[in-house]
Design an enzyme around this catalytic site. Structure first.
Site, PDB file in Angstrom:
ATOM      1  N   TYR A  89     -27.735 -10.024  14.836  1.00  0.00           N
ATOM      2  CA  TYR A  89     -27.091  -8.711  14.886  1.00  0.00           C
ATOM      3  C   TYR A  89     -26.036  -8.571  13.792  1.00  0.00           C
ATOM      4  CZ  TYR A  89     -28.935  -8.516  19.686  1.00  0.00           C
ATOM      5  OH  TYR A  89     -29.741  -8.524  20.789  1.00  0.00           O
ATOM      6  N   ARG A 122     -21.251  -7.058  23.005  1.00  0.00           N
ATOM      7  CA  ARG A 122     -20.041  -6.355  23.465  1.00  0.00           C
ATOM      8  C   ARG A 122     -19.070  -7.318  24.146  1.00  0.00           C
ATOM      9  NH1 ARG A 122     -21.906  -2.266  27.427  1.00  0.00           N
ATOM     10  NH2 ARG A 122     -23.884  -3.381  27.418  1.00  0.00           N
ATOM     11  N   ASP A 150     -17.701  -0.496  24.117  1.00  0.00           N
ATOM     12  CA  ASP A 150     -18.129   0.071  22.848  1.00  0.00           C
ATOM     13  C   ASP A 150     -17.430   1.417  22.629  1.00  0.00           C
ATOM     14  OD1 ASP A 150     -19.461   1.918  24.447  1.00  0.00           O
ATOM     15  OD2 ASP A 150     -21.436   1.039  24.128  1.00  0.00           O
ATOM     16  N   ASP A 171     -29.552  -2.022  23.687  1.00  0.00           N
ATOM     17  CA  ASP A 171     -28.667  -0.963  24.185  1.00  0.00           C
ATOM     18  C   ASP A 171     -29.007   0.390  23.572  1.00  0.00           C
ATOM     19  OD1 ASP A 171     -27.301  -2.686  25.785  1.00  0.00           O
ATOM     20  OD2 ASP A 171     -25.475  -2.769  24.570  1.00  0.00           O
TER      21      ASP A 171
END
Length: 297
Positions: free
Chosen positions: A66, A173, A80, A38
Site C-alpha cells: 500500500y 488505518r 480516515d 475499503d
C-alpha cells in the site's frame, strides 16, 4: 470464461460494487473478489471469473502493498478522512529521524486492534454496522499481522506518505493510529492506494471504464498462468483418476520429487501439461503424499 482480471478499483466503490459491475457488464454470473478493499481506498483488486473463483482463497493469503498518506494532529472515529474528528492535538514538527526510528519498531510481527469501522464480525454482526448505529462495541480482539517493509516516500509536516508491504488482514488505518501514538500524537489516514496484491500490481491493472473497450482476453490471466508463489508438481496420467477422486498419491504416481515441498501447497499438472488444481504435500508414516486441495477439472 475462466481466470483473473487485475482491476484498478476507484475510490467510492465497495469491492462488492466492482463484482456487480463486472457481472452486469460482462454478463457473467460467476464472479468474485479476492478480499475486501475499503470503499474509500483505491487500487489493485483482482477479480476472479468462472473457475478462477476457486483461486480466491489463495490470492487473499498473499502479501499486500500500500501507499498511504497520514496527517498528524487530528484523529477520527473511522481513522480516515471520512469520519468525525474525535481528537485534536497541537503537534510540533516531528523530526524525520524520530519518524524513521518509530517506523523501525513496526517491522515484523506486530499486534494490532482493528478499527471500529471494519468488516470484522463480533457476535455475528459486522463492527461497522454497530458503529454506524451508535451501538456499544465491546473490546475488539487484537490480531497478529506482519509488516514486511515500511518506508517513507515523502514527508512535509503534518503530512507523511509511506509505502507498506504487509500480510493479509493488516489494517493500515490501525497502523496509522498506532504510529502516531508512538510518536506522542494523533493522526488519521488521508489516502490509501493498494499498489500490489500477491503477483498483481497496479502498473498492469485496468480501470472499470476500460472493461468495455479493451480486449478482455488479453487482460484475463488464465488459471494455469497464475503462479501464486507455489512450486509445480507433475502427476502421472496413471495416477490422475485416483488423485481426482481424493486419494493420496505417493512418489510412485508422480514425476516430481515432492520431498522438498512437505507441508506446502503446490500447483498440480498431469504429464500432458493440463492444470489439475492446487494440491498439498503431507507426511504420513515417514512417507510423503500428494493430496488434492482444490480441483479445476
Amino acid at each position: 470464461m475462466d481466470g483473473i482480471i487485475n482491476i484498478l478499483k476507484p475510490s467510492g466503490m465497495t469491492s462488492h460494487d466492482v463484482v456487480s459491475f463486472i457481472r452486469k457488464n460482462l454478463n457473467i454470473k460467476k464472479v468474485g473478489h479476492t478480499g475486501t478493499l475499503d470503499p474509500n481506498a483505491a487500487g489493485v483488486l483482482p477479480i476472479c471469473i468462472g473457475k478462477g473463483t476457486k483461486l480466491s482463497q489463495y490470492i487473499m493469503q498473499k502479501q499486500k502493498k500500500y501507499r498511504c498518506e497520514m496527517i498528524f494532529g487530528k484523529s477520527t472515529d473511522t481513522l480516515d478522512s471520512y469520519g468525525k474528528v474525535t481528537d485534536v492535538k497541537e503537534t510540533e514538527d516531528i523530526e524525520f529521524d524520530k519518524i524513521n526510528s518509530i517506523l523501525d519498531k513496526f517491522h515484523g510481527e506486530i499486534e494490532q486492534v482493528p478499527p471500529a469501522y471494519s468488516a470484522i464480525k463480533i457476535d455475528g454482526v459486522r463492527l461497522y454496522e454497530k458503529a454506524r448505529k451508535g451501538q456499544e462495541i465491546k473490546e475488539i480482539p487484537s490480531r497478529v499481522v506482519t509488516i514486511y517493509n515500511i518506508e517513507v516516500v515523502d514527508y512535509e509536516f503534518p503530512r507523511l506518505m509511506i509505502d507498506i508491504t504487509c500480510s493479509s488482514g493488516t489494517y493500515v488505518r490501525s497502523l496509522v493510529r498506532d504510529i502516531a501514538e508512538d510518536l506522542g500524537t494523533v493522526a488519521y489516514m488521508s489516502l490509501l492506494i493498494r499498489t500490489k496484491s500477491g503477483e498483481f500490481d497496479i502498473e498492469n491493472s485496468i480501470t472499470l471504464e476500460e472493461i468495455g473497450s479493451c480486449d478482455l482476453e488479453k487482460n484475463l490471466i488464465s488459471i494455469s498462468d497464475l503462479n501464486l508463489g507455489m512450486d509445480d508438481v507433475v502427476i502421472k496420467s496413471t495416477a490422475s483418476v485416483a488423485y481426482i477422486n481424493g486419494c493420496e498419491v505417493s512418489y510412485k504416481g508422480l514425476l516430481t520429487d515432492i520431498n522438498p515441498y512437505v507441508n506446502q501447497k503446490v500447483r498440480v499438472f498431469d504429464d500432458s501439461g493440463r492444470f489439475m488444481g492446487i494440491g498439498f504435500i503431507k507426511n504420513k508414516d515417514t512417507e510423503n503424499f500428494l493430496k488434492n486441495d482444490t480441483l479445476f477439472i
